[in-house]
Design an enzyme around this catalytic site. Structure first.
Site, PDB file in Angstrom:
ATOM      1  N   ALA A  66    -115.411 -37.467 -49.736  1.00  0.00           N
ATOM      2  CA  ALA A  66    -116.247 -36.333 -50.085  1.00  0.00           C
ATOM      3  C   ALA A  66    -116.107 -36.108 -51.589  1.00  0.00           C
ATOM      4  O   ALA A  66    -115.126 -36.536 -52.193  1.00  0.00           O
ATOM      5  CB  ALA A  66    -115.780 -35.107 -49.319  1.00  0.00           C
ATOM      6  N   GLY A 105    -114.000 -39.072 -46.369  1.00  0.00           N
ATOM      7  CA  GLY A 105    -115.364 -38.999 -45.857  1.00  0.00           C
ATOM      8  C   GLY A 105    -116.086 -40.332 -45.944  1.00  0.00           C
ATOM      9  O   GLY A 105    -116.986 -40.621 -45.135  1.00  0.00           O
ATOM     10  N   GLU A 108    -115.017 -42.155 -43.027  1.00  0.00           N
ATOM     11  CA  GLU A 108    -115.634 -41.510 -41.854  1.00  0.00           C
ATOM     12  C   GLU A 108    -117.119 -41.887 -41.727  1.00  0.00           C
ATOM     13  O   GLU A 108    -117.663 -41.927 -40.634  1.00  0.00           O
ATOM     14  CB  GLU A 108    -115.455 -39.990 -41.946  1.00  0.00           C
ATOM     15  CG  GLU A 108    -113.996 -39.571 -41.722  1.00  0.00           C
ATOM     16  CD  GLU A 108    -113.735 -38.113 -42.072  1.00  0.00           C
ATOM     17  OE1 GLU A 108    -114.050 -37.722 -43.223  1.00  0.00           O
ATOM     18  OE2 GLU A 108    -113.227 -37.378 -41.218  1.00  0.00           O
ATOM     19  N   GLU A 128    -106.948 -37.380 -46.975  1.00  0.00           N
ATOM     20  CA  GLU A 128    -107.158 -35.919 -47.053  1.00  0.00           C
ATOM     21  C   GLU A 128    -105.849 -35.141 -47.088  1.00  0.00           C
ATOM     22  O   GLU A 128    -105.746 -34.096 -47.739  1.00  0.00           O
ATOM     23  CB  GLU A 128    -108.003 -35.448 -45.859  1.00  0.00           C
ATOM     24  CG  GLU A 128    -109.480 -35.806 -45.945  1.00  0.00           C
ATOM     25  CD  GLU A 128    -109.808 -37.180 -45.405  1.00  0.00           C
ATOM     26  OE1 GLU A 128    -108.874 -38.002 -45.232  1.00  0.00           O
ATOM     27  OE2 GLU A 128    -110.997 -37.450 -45.165  1.00  0.00           O
TER      28      GLU A 128
HETATM   29  C1  3H9 Z   1    -112.720 -35.891 -47.905  1.00  0.00           C
HETATM   30  O1  3H9 Z   1    -113.274 -36.939 -47.958  1.00  0.00           O
HETATM   31  C2  3H9 Z   1    -112.968 -34.881 -46.818  1.00  0.00           C
HETATM   32  C3  3H9 Z   1    -113.675 -35.488 -45.632  1.00  0.00           C
HETATM   33  O2  3H9 Z   1    -112.742 -35.783 -44.610  1.00  0.00           O
HETATM   34  C4  3H9 Z   1    -114.726 -34.695 -44.958  1.00  0.00           C
HETATM   35  C5  3H9 Z   1    -115.186 -33.407 -45.406  1.00  0.00           C
HETATM   36  C6  3H9 Z   1    -116.109 -32.682 -44.472  1.00  0.00           C
HETATM   37  N1  3H9 Z   1    -114.504 -36.618 -55.667  1.00  0.00           N
HETATM   38  O3  3H9 Z   1    -108.645 -42.044 -59.605  1.00  0.00           O
HETATM   39  P1  3H9 Z   1    -109.529 -42.589 -60.673  1.00  0.00           P
HETATM   40  C7  3H9 Z   1    -113.063 -39.160 -59.922  1.00  0.00           C
HETATM   41  S1  3H9 Z   1    -111.603 -35.458 -49.085  1.00  0.00           S
HETATM   42  C8  3H9 Z   1    -114.797 -36.369 -56.956  1.00  0.00           C
HETATM   43  O4  3H9 Z   1    -109.102 -42.413 -62.066  1.00  0.00           O
HETATM   44  P2  3H9 Z   1    -109.059 -45.268 -59.716  1.00  0.00           P
HETATM   45  C9  3H9 Z   1    -111.739 -38.940 -60.651  1.00  0.00           C
HETATM   46  O5  3H9 Z   1    -111.493 -37.577 -60.850  1.00  0.00           O
HETATM   47  C10 3H9 Z   1    -111.658 -36.781 -50.250  1.00  0.00           C
HETATM   48  N2  3H9 Z   1    -114.336 -37.114 -57.983  1.00  0.00           N
HETATM   49  O6  3H9 Z   1    -109.898 -44.128 -60.427  1.00  0.00           O
HETATM   50  C11 3H9 Z   1    -111.958 -39.692 -61.936  1.00  0.00           C
HETATM   51  O7  3H9 Z   1    -112.725 -38.878 -62.781  1.00  0.00           O
HETATM   52  P3  3H9 Z   1    -112.517 -38.947 -64.372  1.00  0.00           P
HETATM   53  C12 3H9 Z   1    -110.914 -37.963 -49.759  1.00  0.00           C
HETATM   54  C13 3H9 Z   1    -113.544 -38.146 -57.697  1.00  0.00           C
HETATM   55  O8  3H9 Z   1    -109.894 -46.470 -59.790  1.00  0.00           O
HETATM   56  C14 3H9 Z   1    -112.824 -40.870 -61.499  1.00  0.00           C
HETATM   57  O9  3H9 Z   1    -113.417 -40.492 -60.242  1.00  0.00           O
HETATM   58  N3  3H9 Z   1    -110.890 -38.970 -50.783  1.00  0.00           N
HETATM   59  C15 3H9 Z   1    -113.196 -38.450 -56.370  1.00  0.00           C
HETATM   60  O10 3H9 Z   1    -107.665 -45.267 -60.237  1.00  0.00           O
HETATM   61  C16 3H9 Z   1    -112.051 -42.137 -61.302  1.00  0.00           C
HETATM   62  O11 3H9 Z   1    -110.945 -41.900 -60.444  1.00  0.00           O
HETATM   63  C17 3H9 Z   1    -109.916 -39.034 -51.711  1.00  0.00           C
HETATM   64  O12 3H9 Z   1    -109.017 -38.239 -51.716  1.00  0.00           O
HETATM   65  C18 3H9 Z   1    -113.711 -37.645 -55.326  1.00  0.00           C
HETATM   66  N4  3H9 Z   1    -113.434 -37.882 -54.030  1.00  0.00           N
HETATM   67  O13 3H9 Z   1    -108.951 -44.828 -58.192  1.00  0.00           O
HETATM   68  C19 3H9 Z   1    -110.007 -40.181 -52.663  1.00  0.00           C
HETATM   69  N5  3H9 Z   1    -112.380 -39.534 -56.384  1.00  0.00           N
HETATM   70  O14 3H9 Z   1    -112.832 -40.361 -64.752  1.00  0.00           O
HETATM   71  C20 3H9 Z   1    -109.633 -39.732 -54.028  1.00  0.00           C
HETATM   72  C21 3H9 Z   1    -112.243 -39.894 -57.668  1.00  0.00           C
HETATM   73  O15 3H9 Z   1    -113.457 -37.925 -64.884  1.00  0.00           O
HETATM   74  N6  3H9 Z   1    -109.799 -40.770 -55.004  1.00  0.00           N
HETATM   75  N7  3H9 Z   1    -112.931 -39.062 -58.471  1.00  0.00           N
HETATM   76  O16 3H9 Z   1    -111.066 -38.574 -64.595  1.00  0.00           O
HETATM   77  C22 3H9 Z   1    -108.883 -41.752 -55.221  1.00  0.00           C
HETATM   78  O17 3H9 Z   1    -107.884 -41.882 -54.518  1.00  0.00           O
HETATM   79  C23 3H9 Z   1    -109.108 -42.664 -56.384  1.00  0.00           C
HETATM   80  O18 3H9 Z   1    -109.974 -42.012 -57.257  1.00  0.00           O
HETATM   81  C24 3H9 Z   1    -109.724 -44.049 -56.043  1.00  0.00           C
HETATM   82  C25 3H9 Z   1    -110.065 -44.780 -57.365  1.00  0.00           C
HETATM   83  C26 3H9 Z   1    -108.676 -44.855 -55.251  1.00  0.00           C
HETATM   84  C27 3H9 Z   1    -110.970 -43.907 -55.243  1.00  0.00           C
END
Ligand code: 3H9
Length: 697
Positions: A66, A105, A108, A128
């Site tokens: 999400a 998400g 999902e 999450e």
């Molecule tokens: C969810 O999904 C809830 C659901 O169950 C259902 C709801 C109903 N959103 O980490 P990076 C940005 S909860 C917005 O440096 P990497 C991040 O801030 C979500 N922004 O890259 C950064 O911005 P900036 C569950 C996001 O390659 C840029 O993207 N998902 C999100 O080292 C690059 O990120 C997670 O918790 C996001 N979801 O790693 C996954 N994700 O460049 C969270 C990232 O401005 N994300 N950004 O600083 C991660 O674990 C890592 O970002 C990922 C990439 C592994 C994907």
């Protein structure tokens, strides 16, 4: 290709519809992405020329979850459940094609497809929990149907990602396709599904694995028990377990509804707000306003470490583990031998636990060379001094290093308090001098305070920030001041803890309050662990503090079986009647009228002055932003992540309330509680620390 909207495209490849999401950086499920997927699915579903639909992403990853930035904002666009329904109810097979990380998400969404293919490097997971949440779009209900209850519990409550191979073995991925050829592989798989007339497999209808767990509540109870320590203080893990239990015992739609409600309830908690804040704080901390990303860095091919004690050894291990050769220097052969033996022992213990092979131990130790001569450091690109905390000794070493180590190399000190500028001043290259403050045990703790001196060059800063990441640390840039960010704030808490035990509390009262707050241990248990005699000397000891009295009695902490606590043979701490008497006698001698001190006062006295000190640090520009201070405390001192760090916690309480309490304490107890002007200003304006305009370290 026909654009559905700015972030999704729908095209036809022969008789397969390909719906592509392209929303950098991580294809998060923003309103536009949800809209595009829903509309694309409906269009492709209705297109008589398409016999199957492939859902795929451009860029570095499949949907990574999400869009966290949308949380807490009014909903817009297609809802996630409606988007998911469009996938599951498509009248033809939908194949999710996964590369990068399908997370939260995003995963999902993939679980709504009838089939999933992935490249070997792809990973899937439900992170999450790390945001103080549970999956809110079916993760806890569908995943157990695929992988069984035990594995689902493990994945959901740890948030760990699993690789494509493991995902295939556990039933998540149907086929692994060639790396770099996801689209072709997914299309071929889709054609196979059509040719073989495979059914539209919906996970909601797969019940065999959950039926196996029905009525077996002991599975969940055992899981709770086994993880009680890990989950202590966190709200989300229990909800996750309950939701998986619901998946087993409730009808599908009811379990889904309950999961969604639990997700929404958690979204409103302070814990989730704190953990989401930390997620972004960890990404902010690498950004230094006046050191742009393209600042040239210095290649670090060999590191020198001076001092083979606990600190020097731990520091060296970080580099060895990252494949960087280390030369370690000691003054005496036996100290050197001992230090190197400890390092080998640490690696061998890790190998015994199965977390590395004996071969890994030898590779790492093979990168290490020990010497008694500073001259051997001449070719190092970075030298870190980790000797006794004494300015004269450090200056002497830096003077010598300046003459020995090649030009262009970085000279770093691991001092935890001393003035880095003063150390730099004895060299002819102050722009190459920096503080690298590791936290004990240095091979384990994630924090690295990177101390920027007055003259430290941008390139040296950029190099150290990059190096921190390379050795698995989280580097936080701080400015020169006594104790830098972490220890400077710690001193506030330690002072109050000492005062509190004189005024009426006992060490175990203070420790209990801070432990219950979520710290791994309280200040007195911490002192006992570290040793009460750090910095104490028998010759100058004059029974002037409780610590001195304890040391004089040879109660020097865990290592002597007694300190503030008594310890049994298993090192279990018990409140000590001896210490209680010492404290009561000492207070009487000092003429202190002891009083009952409430748990609230203990907490406020220990924590609010830390927040106040953090405000001073910001004011003086010794940290770039409040969230950097929070990252220091979470990663260096075990501050509970669900409370977001001291600065975030201050905002959770309300800066006005913190200020009012500080003023009240100041009135009763004096200058230790003098509010910082920044705290007073922000509280007066109804603002938070994030609104503070501060310097760059
Ligand atoms: C969810 O999904 C809830 C659901 O169950 C259902 C709801 C109903 N959103 O980490 P990076 C940005 S909860 C917005 O440096 P990497 C991040 O801030 C979500 N922004 O890259 C950064 O911005 P900036 C569950 C996001 O390659 C840029 O993207 N998902 C999100 O080292 C690059 O990120 C997670 O918790 C996001 N979801 O790693 C996954 N994700 O460049 C969270 C990232 O401005 N994300 N950004 O600083 C991660 O674990 C890592 O970002 C990922 C990439 C592994 C994907």
């Amino acid at each position: 290709m026909a654009a559905i909207n700015s972030v999704t495209d729908l095209s036809l490849d022969g008789d397969i519809a390909v719906l592509t999401v392209n929303s950098p950086p991580v294809n998060a499920l923003s309103a536009a992405v949800r809209d595009g997927i829903k509309e694309g699915m409906e269009k492709a579903g209705a297109d008589p020329n398409a016999k199957a639909i492939v859902l795929i992403c451009d860029g570095r990853t499949f949907i990574a979850g999400a869009d966290i930035t949308e949380f807490g904002k009014p909903p817009s666009g297609a809802s996630l459940p409606a988007t998911q329904a469009a996938i599951e109810n498509a009248p033809k097979p939908v194949i999710a094609a996964i590369h990068g990380t399908a997370l939260g998400g995003g995963f999902e969404i993939a679980l709504m497809a009838h089939y999933r293919v992935a490249v070997p490097s792809a990973k899937v997971g439900l992170p999450e929990i790390k945001l103080g949440l549970i999956p809110g779009a079916g993760g806890t209900i569908r995943l157990p149907r695929l992988v069984g209850v035990e594995k689902a519990l493990d994945m959901i409550t740890s948030g760990t990602q699993i690789g494509a191979k493991e995902a295939q073995a556990s039933g998540i991925i149907d086929e692994i396709v060639e790396e770099g050829k996801l689209r072709e592989g997914a299309l071929a798989f889709a054609r196979k599904v059509i040719a073989e007339k495979r059914p539209l497999k919906k996970i909601r209808d797969q019940n065999a694995k959950i039926e196996a767990a029905r009525g077996r509540s002991e599975i969940f109870d055992n899981f709770r028990k086994a993880n009680a320590r890990k989950f202590r203080g966190f709200e989300a893990p229990e909800q996750a377990i309950k939701s998986v239990e619901n998946a087993v015992n409730m009808p599908f739609d009811e379990a889904m509804k309950t999961e969604r409600q639990m997700f929404l309830d958690l979204l409103k908690t302070n814990q989730s707000a704190a953990q989401r804040y930390v997620f972004f704080a960890e990404r902010q901390v690498t950004k230094i306003p006046d050191v742009p990303d393209d600042t040239p860095t210095i290649p670090i091919k060999r590191v020198g470490v001076i001092g083979a004690g606990t600190m020097g050894g731990g520091i060296s291990m970080n580099f060895l583990s990252a494949g960087i050769p280390v030369t370690i220097v000691e003054m005496k052969q036996d100290a050197l031998d001992r230090g190197m033996k400890v390092m080998r022992g640490n690696y061998e213990n890790t190998a015994k636990k199965g977390r590395m092979t004996q071969g890994d131990v030898e590779t790492r130790m093979g990168l290490l060379s020990g010497t008694l001569e500073l001259e051997k450091l001449a070719d190092c690109d970075l030298v870190i001094e980790a000797v006794f905390e004494n300015m004269d000794i450090k200056k002497d070493i830096f003077r010598k290093l300046d003459g020995i180590v090649k030009q262009g190399a970085i000279l770093a000190t691991n001092t935890s308090y001393l003035n880095v500028d003063e150390i730099a001043s004895v060299t002819k290259r102050p722009e190459f001098v920096i503080g690298l403050h590791f936290f004990s045990p240095a091979n384990v703790m994630r924090l690295l305070e990177i101390v920027r001196g007055d003259k430290t060059s941008k390139s040296v800063i950029a190099t150290c920030m990059q190096l921190a990441r390379k050795i698995g640390k989280i580097g936080v840039l701080v400015g020169v001041c006594h104790g830098f960010v972490g220890n400077r704030m710690l001193a506030q808490r330690q002072r109050e803890a000492q005062k509190l035990i004189l005024e009426g509390a006992m060490p175990w009262d203070v420790d209990r309050v801070l432990y219950d707050f979520g710290m791994p241990m309280g200040p007195f248990a911490m002192s006992d662990l570290a040793g009460l005699d750090i910095g104490w000397s028998k010759q100058t000891s004059s029974s002037s503090t409780i610590r001195e009295i304890l040391c004089e009695m040879d109660r020097r902490g865990q290592k002597t079986g007694a300190g503030f606590y008594d310890y049994d043979e298993n090192r279990r701490a018990k409140p000590s009647p001896v210490v209680e008497k010492i404290i009561l006698d000492f207070a009487q001698k000092k003429g202190v009228n002891r009083r009952k001190i409430s748990d609230d006062e203990i907490l406020e006295r220990c924590i609010y002055p830390m927040i106040n000190e953090g405000a001073k640090i910001l004011e003086e520009g010794k940290a770039i932003r409040a969230s950097d201070i929070d990252i220091v405390w979470i990663n260096g001192y075990g501050w509970p992540v669900y409370r977001g760090g001291p600065m975030f916690y201050g905002e959770t309480i309300g800066l006005d309330k913190v200020l009012a309490k500080m003023k009240e304490f100041e009135g009763k107890m004096g200058d230790d509680f003098k509010p910082s002007p920044l705290l007073a200003k922000l509280a007066g304006e109804g603002k938070g620390f994030k609104d503070a305009k501060v310097g760059a370290g």
